[in-house]
Design an enzyme around this catalytic site. Sequence first.
Site, PDB file in Angstrom:
ATOM      1  N   CYS A 142       0.875  -1.184   0.000  1.00 62.10           N
ATOM      2  CA  CYS A 142       0.000   0.000   0.000  1.00 62.10           C
ATOM      3  C   CYS A 142       0.912   1.233   0.000  1.00 62.10           C
ATOM      4  O   CYS A 142       2.093   1.133  -0.290  1.00 62.10           O
ATOM      5  CB  CYS A 142      -0.947  -0.018   1.198  1.00 62.10           C
ATOM      6  SG  CYS A 142      -0.099  -0.043   2.791  1.00 62.10           S
ATOM      7  N   THR A 143       0.385   2.394   0.349  1.00 58.26           N
ATOM      8  CA  THR A 143       1.158   3.635   0.244  1.00 58.26           C
ATOM      9  C   THR A 143       2.336   3.689   1.212  1.00 58.26           C
ATOM     10  O   THR A 143       3.477   3.906   0.814  1.00 58.26           O
ATOM     11  CB  THR A 143       0.249   4.851   0.510  1.00 58.26           C
ATOM     12  OG1 THR A 143      -0.968   4.666  -0.190  1.00 58.26           O
ATOM     13  CG2 THR A 143       0.919   6.146   0.107  1.00 58.26           C
TER      14      THR A 143
END
Length: 305
Positions: A181-182
């Site tokens: 994810c980020t």
Amino acid sequence: MVDTIQWYITCFYRFVSIPEERVDNLREEIRSWMDDHQMRGLVLVSTEGLNGTVSGDPEVLPKFKQKICEWAGTEVHFKDSQSNVRPFRRLSVDKRLEIVGMKRPDLVPDEVENHHLTPKEWHEMLSAENPPLLIDTRNKYETLAGKFVGAVDPQIDNFSDWGKYLDSAEIPKEEPVLIYCTGGIRCEKAILEMHQRGFEKVYQLRDGIIGYLAEYPNGLFDGDCYVFDERVALDQNLKPTTRLGNCPGCGLTAEIKRTCEYCGKDYFVCTACQDTWEPVCNKTCRDRWQHVVRKKNAKNQDPLA
Ligand SMILES: [Zn+2]
Ligand SMILES: [Zn+2]
């Protein structure tokens, strides 16, 4: 770069148990300390821990980090970046049920390291001849800006749909799966949800795309990394993107560049809104622009004007 203001940004998260009765006071303590030090950004406080992305003066940030470790009562890992675009207009320190919105407050990571891969391990695994299945846990308006080469995009609108996706996707449970994810926080919960469903070999990218780009710019991540602040997305060097914006029509990722007919600023509009959204950069400009257009039309219709 001499005449542009630099903004110093750091992001962090830490799952750590905070007593319910402490959350409100802690929230206020953090808010007032940050306010006193002219910091901006968003910090989430919950019984499951702390999560934030903030900006502040370069002299203040080290003190802030120290304070966060004190408040968390443990080590916290920070990821820094710089920007010449102001990332936050204001400061918000909010109390939440979860520090990452999955609608699963029951899923709380209890270990600091749960099958993490370093950017180097990640890069090597994905560079292998037969790389394992790779799944992006982010939302579809984020993957639109960029994703890892070969990653499966579940096309979800919200992280709370991750479980539903797993149930429908028919992913073999005994094969290795890589998720990212980020900045890493969503995977901490996504992996628990996978373990609950019987996935045996799940690995997550430590520090997410941001951590990877810090070590491997122009590597296996393709495009820009969407972020939830005014930078919109980060390029391969973790600088604010110049090729994407937030669509003034719908708020989602936009890549068609236009010039505002009211204020003259460049902005981006998305493909879905390009034909329906007025040729202006935001709602304020739209109101003013409509006013001007109406006046012009009225003038053209009235021969005495
Ligand atoms: Zn749009
Ligand atoms: Zn404008």
